[in-house]
Design a protein around this motif. Structure first.
Motif, PDB file in Angstrom:
ATOM      1  N   THR A  37      16.693  74.099  61.896  1.00 43.32           N
ATOM      2  CA  THR A  37      15.453  74.869  62.000  1.00 43.32           C
ATOM      3  C   THR A  37      15.730  76.374  61.946  1.00 43.32           C
ATOM      4  O   THR A  37      14.982  77.122  61.312  1.00 43.32           O
ATOM      5  CB  THR A  37      14.684  74.509  63.291  1.00 43.32           C
ATOM      6  N   TYR A  38      16.797  76.811  62.582  1.00 39.09           N
ATOM      7  CA  TYR A  38      17.163  78.234  62.515  1.00 39.09           C
ATOM      8  C   TYR A  38      17.579  78.619  61.096  1.00 39.09           C
ATOM      9  O   TYR A  38      17.338  79.744  60.645  1.00 39.09           O
ATOM     10  CB  TYR A  38      18.276  78.562  63.514  1.00 39.09           C
ATOM     11  N   ARG A  39      18.206  77.682  60.402  1.00 37.77           N
ATOM     12  CA  ARG A  39      18.613  77.952  59.011  1.00 37.77           C
ATOM     13  C   ARG A  39      17.380  78.205  58.133  1.00 37.77           C
ATOM     14  O   ARG A  39      17.324  79.161  57.358  1.00 37.77           O
ATOM     15  CB  ARG A  39      19.430  76.778  58.458  1.00 37.77           C
ATOM     16  N   ILE A  40      16.383  77.326  58.254  1.00 32.76           N
ATOM     17  CA  ILE A  40      15.151  77.487  57.466  1.00 32.76           C
ATOM     18  C   ILE A  40      14.455  78.796  57.841  1.00 32.76           C
ATOM     19  O   ILE A  40      14.019  79.560  56.968  1.00 32.76           O
ATOM     20  CB  ILE A  40      14.200  76.281  57.683  1.00 32.76           C
ATOM     21  N   ALA A  41      14.354  79.069  59.151  1.00 33.04           N
ATOM     22  CA  ALA A  41      13.697  80.301  59.612  1.00 33.04           C
ATOM     23  C   ALA A  41      14.441  81.535  59.098  1.00 33.04           C
ATOM     24  O   ALA A  41      13.814  82.507  58.651  1.00 33.04           O
ATOM     25  CB  ALA A  41      13.648  80.310  61.141  1.00 33.04           C
ATOM     26  N   HIS A  42      15.758  81.509  59.145  1.00 32.76           N
ATOM     27  CA  HIS A  42      16.587  82.616  58.647  1.00 32.76           C
ATOM     28  C   HIS A  42      16.367  82.846  57.156  1.00 32.76           C
ATOM     29  O   HIS A  42      16.232  83.994  56.696  1.00 32.76           O
ATOM     30  CB  HIS A  42      18.057  82.297  58.943  1.00 32.76           C
ATOM     31  N   MET A  43      16.299  81.766  56.393  1.00 30.81           N
ATOM     32  CA  MET A  43      16.099  81.876  54.944  1.00 30.81           C
ATOM     33  C   MET A  43      14.776  82.567  54.624  1.00 30.81           C
ATOM     34  O   MET A  43      14.703  83.431  53.747  1.00 30.81           O
ATOM     35  CB  MET A  43      16.144  80.478  54.305  1.00 30.81           C
ATOM     36  N   LYS A  65       7.895  66.269  61.682  1.00 30.58           N
ATOM     37  CA  LYS A  65       6.894  67.032  62.437  1.00 30.58           C
ATOM     38  C   LYS A  65       7.585  67.980  63.425  1.00 30.58           C
ATOM     39  O   LYS A  65       7.220  69.157  63.537  1.00 30.58           O
ATOM     40  CB  LYS A  65       5.977  66.054  63.197  1.00 30.58           C
ATOM     41  N   GLU A  66       8.597  67.465  64.121  1.00 28.26           N
ATOM     42  CA  GLU A  66       9.314  68.299  65.091  1.00 28.26           C
ATOM     43  C   GLU A  66      10.014  69.473  64.398  1.00 28.26           C
ATOM     44  O   GLU A  66       9.978  70.603  64.876  1.00 28.26           O
ATOM     45  CB  GLU A  66      10.352  67.456  65.846  1.00 28.26           C
ATOM     46  N   MET A  67      10.622  69.184  63.245  1.00 27.89           N
ATOM     47  CA  MET A  67      11.329  70.234  62.518  1.00 27.89           C
ATOM     48  C   MET A  67      10.372  71.353  62.104  1.00 27.89           C
ATOM     49  O   MET A  67      10.657  72.533  62.296  1.00 27.89           O
ATOM     50  CB  MET A  67      12.014  69.634  61.282  1.00 27.89           C
ATOM     51  N   LYS A  68       9.228  70.953  61.562  1.00 35.81           N
ATOM     52  CA  LYS A  68       8.258  71.958  61.104  1.00 35.81           C
ATOM     53  C   LYS A  68       7.722  72.769  62.285  1.00 35.81           C
ATOM     54  O   LYS A  68       7.606  73.998  62.207  1.00 35.81           O
ATOM     55  CB  LYS A  68       7.113  71.284  60.343  1.00 35.81           C
ATOM     56  N   GLU A  69       7.417  72.090  63.381  1.00 33.45           N
ATOM     57  CA  GLU A  69       6.880  72.781  64.559  1.00 33.45           C
ATOM     58  C   GLU A  69       7.879  73.792  65.110  1.00 33.45           C
ATOM     59  O   GLU A  69       7.501  74.886  65.544  1.00 33.45           O
ATOM     60  CB  GLU A  69       6.503  71.767  65.643  1.00 33.45           C
ATOM     61  N   ARG A  70       9.160  73.425  65.088  1.00 23.45           N
ATOM     62  CA  ARG A  70      10.179  74.327  65.621  1.00 23.45           C
ATOM     63  C   ARG A  70      10.375  75.554  64.726  1.00 23.45           C
ATOM     64  O   ARG A  70      10.600  76.660  65.207  1.00 23.45           O
ATOM     65  CB  ARG A  70      11.493  73.563  65.826  1.00 23.45           C
ATOM     66  N   VAL A  71      10.268  75.360  63.414  1.00 22.77           N
ATOM     67  CA  VAL A  71      10.380  76.513  62.506  1.00 22.77           C
ATOM     68  C   VAL A  71       9.177  77.430  62.689  1.00 22.77           C
ATOM     69  O   VAL A  71       9.321  78.660  62.737  1.00 22.77           O
ATOM     70  CB  VAL A  71      10.512  76.065  61.029  1.00 22.77           C
ATOM     71  N   ILE A  72       7.985  76.845  62.824  1.00 28.59           N
ATOM     72  CA  ILE A  72       6.771  77.637  63.048  1.00 28.59           C
ATOM     73  C   ILE A  72       6.881  78.436  64.340  1.00 28.59           C
ATOM     74  O   ILE A  72       6.483  79.604  64.416  1.00 28.59           O
ATOM     75  CB  ILE A  72       5.518  76.729  63.063  1.00 28.59           C
ATOM     76  N   SER A  73       7.467  77.809  65.377  1.00 29.56           N
ATOM     77  CA  SER A  73       7.610  78.511  66.668  1.00 29.56           C
ATOM     78  C   SER A  73       8.547  79.715  66.545  1.00 29.56           C
ATOM     79  O   SER A  73       8.457  80.659  67.332  1.00 29.56           O
ATOM     80  CB  SER A  73       8.124  77.552  67.743  1.00 29.56           C
ATOM     81  N   LEU A  74       9.443  79.692  65.550  1.00 32.45           N
ATOM     82  CA  LEU A  74      10.397  80.790  65.363  1.00 32.45           C
ATOM     83  C   LEU A  74       9.820  81.934  64.527  1.00 32.45           C
ATOM     84  O   LEU A  74      10.049  83.106  64.821  1.00 32.45           O
ATOM     85  CB  LEU A  74      11.677  80.270  64.693  1.00 32.45           C
ATOM     86  N   ILE A  75       9.070  81.585  63.457  1.00 32.53           N
ATOM     87  CA  ILE A  75       8.637  82.653  62.535  1.00 32.53           C
ATOM     88  C   ILE A  75       7.138  82.651  62.240  1.00 32.53           C
ATOM     89  O   ILE A  75       6.657  83.459  61.451  1.00 32.53           O
ATOM     90  CB  ILE A  75       9.414  82.575  61.193  1.00 32.53           C
ATOM     91  N   GLY A  76       6.405  81.724  62.846  1.00 34.48           N
ATOM     92  CA  GLY A  76       4.957  81.722  62.638  1.00 34.48           C
ATOM     93  C   GLY A  76       4.494  80.866  61.474  1.00 34.48           C
ATOM     94  O   GLY A  76       5.258  80.078  60.900  1.00 34.48           O
TER      95      GLY A  76
END
Length: 329
Positions: A37-43, A65-76
């Protein structure tokens, strides 16, 4: 502060490696989902990669679903534009859009196991095969397994010597015809037909251009068709990241092919391999025992899990009298 500062050294290295093939060997409890999730958010947030160029696939709706929610929580909400789904959801989406190329209408029906058995039962009745050892349940399971291995009815018949095997091949063939005539596909067809779709050059070109950065979770559990699918998707840009653990492959009965992860470096000789070995879940004694036990596996790439936490209680052994005693314990 960079998003990646919140990761440990190996997690950070994995999340920061974006170009080219990457194999992340993630041991149990090593923060695999956090790293992905941090990798996707960083990209998206820090490298400026448009989210719509990112495709991340996993095995369950819950995990996606969990993966998407966690990325959204990092970058909106920007993360909403990345495609994070299961293999099957991704396949259905493509087939709804381009299935006409394979002879399907966009409103095709997805048949479940009971539908499969009903169709096979009808074929056996037409062919007067009711009094045999072949049950519709066994046949439905076998046909699904063959499809997941990319084996067609013709392929199966080619290697068939016994009468029963030739009969199975013919049932398999008639089953596919009936499904096609009813504008239906079964669960295994979703992946197989997605792969067939991507073998059409103009479709492949469109999809490769749309999804330039590919990520695959639980790669040790991919089957033959999923491996072929991923290879096609990543064939042009080769920015492919697969995450998995060769010591946690438990779905062979469901078609998983451990060779997909073991042979990744043969398929991609220029691949970067990063091992996540720091464990955040277990005590030192548990990890020590687990490492000693798992080191006896013949098919593995090799990891050694460790923790900077406490050693904890020694591992105990309970010798159960039978399976009921074991369950009670």
């Amino acid at each position: 502060m960079s998003l990646l500062e919140k990761l440990n050294d190996k997690q950070r290295e994995a999340a920061a490696t974006v170009e080219g093939p990457l194999l992340i060997l993630a041991g149990a409890g090593s923060g695999k989902t956090r790293t992905i999730t941090y990798r996707i958010a960083h990209m998206i947030e820090e490298l400026g990669i448009p989210p719509y160029l990112i495709l991340a696939v996993t095995f369950t709706n819950k995990a996606a679903k969990e993966m998407k929610e966690r990325v959204i929580s990092l970058i909106g909400e920007e993360a909403e534009r990345a495609t994070i789904s299961t293999f099957h959801s991704f396949g259905v989406r493509l087939l709804r859009m381009y299935g006409s190329k394979l002879g399907y209408q966009a409103n095709f029906t997805i048949y479940d196991v009971e539908d499969q058995k009903r169709i096979i039962k009808g074929i056996m009745k037409e062919w007067n095969l009711q009094n045999t050892d072949l049950s519709e349940k066994k046949l439905a399971s076998l046909i699904s397994k063959l499809k997941e291995e990319g084996v067609s009815a013709d392929d199966y018949e080619k290697d068939a010597y016994e009468y029963e095997a030739k009969t199975i091949a013919e049932i398999y063939r008639r089953y596919n015809i009936k499904l096609k005539n009813q504008n239906g596909i079964d669960f295994s067809d979703i992946l197989l037909n997605t792969k067939n779709l991507l073998e059409i050059p103009e479709i492949l070109e469109k999809i490769q251009t749309k999804y330039q950065y590919i990520m695959v979770d639980e790669y040790q559990d991919t089957n033959t068709v999923q491996f072929q699918l991923v290879s096609l998707l990543a064939g042009k840009y080769r920015d492919l990241c697969v995450v998995g653990d060769d010591d946690q492959s438990i779905y062979k009965f469901r078609g998983a092919n451990i060779k997909n992860i073991l042979n990744f470096e043969q398929e991609f000789p220029d691949a970067t391999v990063i091992k996540l070995e720091q464990n955040y879940r277990s005590t030192g004694n548990i990890l020590k025992s687990a490492n000693q036990l798992i080191s006896n596996n013949s098919d593995r790439l090799g990891k050694n899990l460790w923790t900077d936490g406490e050693m904890g209680e020694p591992v105990g052994i309970y010798a159960a009298f039978n399976e009921l005693d074991e369950a009670k314990f």
